[in-house]
Enzyme design. Structure first.
Site, PDB file in Angstrom:
ATOM      1  N   HIS A  82       9.366   5.308   6.523  1.00 25.49           N
ATOM      2  CA  HIS A  82       8.426   6.272   5.955  1.00 25.49           C
ATOM      3  C   HIS A  82       7.875   7.257   6.981  1.00 25.49           C
ATOM      4  CE1 HIS A  82       8.426   3.117   2.775  1.00 25.49           C
ATOM      5  NE2 HIS A  82       8.450   4.196   2.022  1.00 25.49           N
TER       6      HIS A  82
ATOM      7  N   ASP B  24      11.851  11.139  -2.069  1.00 23.17           N
ATOM      8  CA  ASP B  24      11.964   9.713  -1.726  1.00 23.17           C
ATOM      9  C   ASP B  24      12.511   8.955  -2.925  1.00 23.17           C
ATOM     10  OD1 ASP B  24      11.751   7.305  -0.416  1.00 23.17           O
ATOM     11  OD2 ASP B  24       9.595   7.107  -0.713  1.00 23.17           O
TER      12      ASP B  24
ATOM     13  N   ASP C  86       5.843   3.737  -4.775  1.00 24.44           N
ATOM     14  CA  ASP C  86       5.191   2.630  -4.077  1.00 24.44           C
ATOM     15  C   ASP C  86       3.983   3.077  -3.260  1.00 24.44           C
ATOM     16  OD1 ASP C  86       6.323   3.699  -1.608  1.00 24.44           O
ATOM     17  OD2 ASP C  86       8.204   2.766  -2.230  1.00 24.44           O
TER      18      ASP C  86
END
Length: 534
Positions: free
Chosen positions: A290, A386, A314
């Protein structure tokens, strides 16, 4: 209409079975109601098996194609065999329904146990698809012939097919909006088997005096009923056992949504998230994914006021974005409401993302990323993509030239786009395809990669509009980043410089890698052909 105890002659001069009611049309309506129910159950059976195959075997498009094609072929075989069944049609129809009840109810359990004990999961699923399709193929001809006593041929055929097709529509809606999201793959097959059981039971107990072998069918009733009850009681541990066999670590959470299967495993104090069997992150080292996804773009951006995250439900990429105080608004777009709910409420997610989704600077949108870009009017300084790997056409379109062109339209003049791009080592052609596709959309593109212990080599592409910077300048600016204005666990200038360099031969053979478009998707094929492809 013939009386119940009469035996009319059929076209071959043989004794035909008696009508199933003294009352006449009431029995015809019951038959068609049963056919509506079996049409509903049949289409849901196809969807359940296709979903099972997609989840357990991968490559959803291929699995749906194979399972549905096999079932339709088997239905043809069943219809062909029905011509040889001249006697005891009611007995045979009830027997078919009890058998379908057993097969439908046990389909998921058999597939998961197959995963645990044998390597032939595909053979089990395809075997069930063929058997269920074969029995479904017997249903319509049998009902049509039994209903022949109540309606002339043209009306009989039309009404029978009508009820079956109407049932199929109801089944499709039921599967999409209730069964899969509410019952999941755990209990939908049992509910499906119960429909066939109810059809068989209704006909058995109402017309048992007309049956040639009532004793055998009554025994089948009790055996099937007991099996459904037992399966309902033990289905969850059976599925959990089969699920656990697919993962090295202990499964601590699993759920099925309309979009994907979400599984979380635990080893010691660390957790892993899997979507449809593909690992998304581990709390052991997720910062190595990330931080490279987020901070290079944030460091290079002329402005960081407006940020768009596509995917990333998430909340981990969002956590990194919120480290910058000059970010005014972050829009996070994710398809699955359940993932958003988990990110907001599940203790593992909340601890990992530091409660990022509750930040007042964040707007959360539950929608498909492509549709969001088509309808949204916003302009963003940074877009972070993402999304899961392009394992099939549904995801391949979110790695297409059209998708990146849409992103470009939403970028400010000096805006930056970054996308995760799978593994440049194990999915090299897919990684290079993303590079070529982004360039075809009008970007100068900077590829980079990092070694992540739980995921292996992973890659990203950072891009800016080609009329505002050259690729050499973009790389030089990236190499000069220091990340001194934000706290990171892994990323620093030295790490960034290392991520920008690839091994010898990495980009050799780029010429034959095609651009991925919506009308001619290739990135999913490249991904499936790779070492990590499904």
């Amino acid at each position: 209409m013939a009386a119940i105890d009469s035996v009319p002659e059929d076209r071959d001069g043989k004794g035909a079975p008696p009508p199933i009611s003294k009352g006449g049309s009431g029995s015809g309506r019951l038959l068609k109601a049963c056919l509506f129910a079996t049409g509903l159950a049949g289409i849901v059976a196809e969807f359940v098996l296709s979903t099972l195959a997609s989840y357990l075997l991968g490559n959803p498009t291929l699995q749906w194609t194979l399972v549905l094609s096999l079932m339709f072929f088997a239905m043809g075989l069943g219809s062909r065999l029905s011509r040889h069944l001249a006697e005891r049609l009611l007995d045979r129809f009830i027997a078919v329904e009890f058998t379908l009840s057993a097969l439908c109810a046990t389909s998921a359990a058999a597939a998961y146990w197959g995963t645990a004990f044998v390597e032939a999961t595909g053979a089990i699923i395809y075997g069930y698809a063929g058997a269920i399709g074969f029995l479904i193929g017997l249903e319509i001809p049998l009902v049509t012939r039994m209903n022949d006593a109540y309606e002339e041929l043209r009306t009989n055929i039309a009404s029978v097919m009508e009820k079956d097709y109407f049932g199929a529509l109801a089944g499709g809606l039921l599967f999409a909006f209730f069964a899969l999201p509410k019952l999941g793959l755990t209990y939908t097959p049992i509910a499906l088997g119960t429909v066939n059981f109810a059809v068989a039971s209704t006909l058995l107990w109402r017309y048992r005096s007309l049956l040639a072998r009532p004793g055998a069918l009554i025994a089948a009733f009790w055996i099937t009923a007991g099996g459904l009850v037992a399966l309902g009681a033990f289905m969850k541990p059976i599925m959990r056992f089969g699920e656990q066999s697919r993962y090295r670590d202990r499964v601590v959470f699993e759920t099925q949504t309309p979009y994907q299967r979400i599984v979380m495993t635990q080893w010691k104090g660390y957790h892993w998230l899997y979507l449809n069997g593909g690992m998304q992150f581990s709390t052991y080292d997720e910062e190595r994914y990330h931080e490279p996804l987020v901070h290079p773009a944030m460091g290079l951006a002329a402005s960081r006021e407006q940020v768009l995250i596509l995917g990333g439900g998430d909340g981990l990429a969002l956590r990194e974005v919120l480290k910058y105080g000059d970010v005014k608004r972050v829009t996070l777009v994710d398809l699955d409401p359940e993932m958003i709910r988990l990110a907001r409420t599940h203790p593992v997610f909340v601890e990992a993302n530091e409660g990022a989704l509750e930040n007042e600077r964040v707007d959360v949108v539950t929608r498909d990323a492509g549709r969001f870009l088509a309808d949204d009017k916003g302009i963003y300084d940074i877009i972070l993509v993402d999304l899961p790997d392009p394992k099939g056409p549904d995801l391949a379109r979110l790695y297409s030239k059209e998708f990146y062109s849409a992103c470009k339209r939403h970028l400010s003049r000096y805006g930056i786009l970054t996308t995760q791009s799978s593994s440049p080592l194990h999915a090299r052609r897919a990684f290079l395809c993303v590079y070529r596709t982004m360039k075809a959309a009008g970007f100068h593109v900077l590829p980079y990669h990092n070694s992540i212990p739980t995921m292996g080599q992973w890659g990203w592409h950072l891009a800016m509009k080609e009329d505002v910077i050259s690729e050499p300048d973009l790389k030089q600016r990236a190499m000069a980043l220091r990340f001194s204005d934000v706290e990171t666990d892994f990323l620093n200038r030295e790490a960034m410089m290392g991520m920008l360099h690839f091994w010898k031969g990495m980009f050799d053979g780029l010429e034959d890698v095609e651009v991925n478009t919506e009308l001619a998707p290739v990135v999913d094929r490249y991904y499936r052909e790779s070492e990590w492809g499904w």
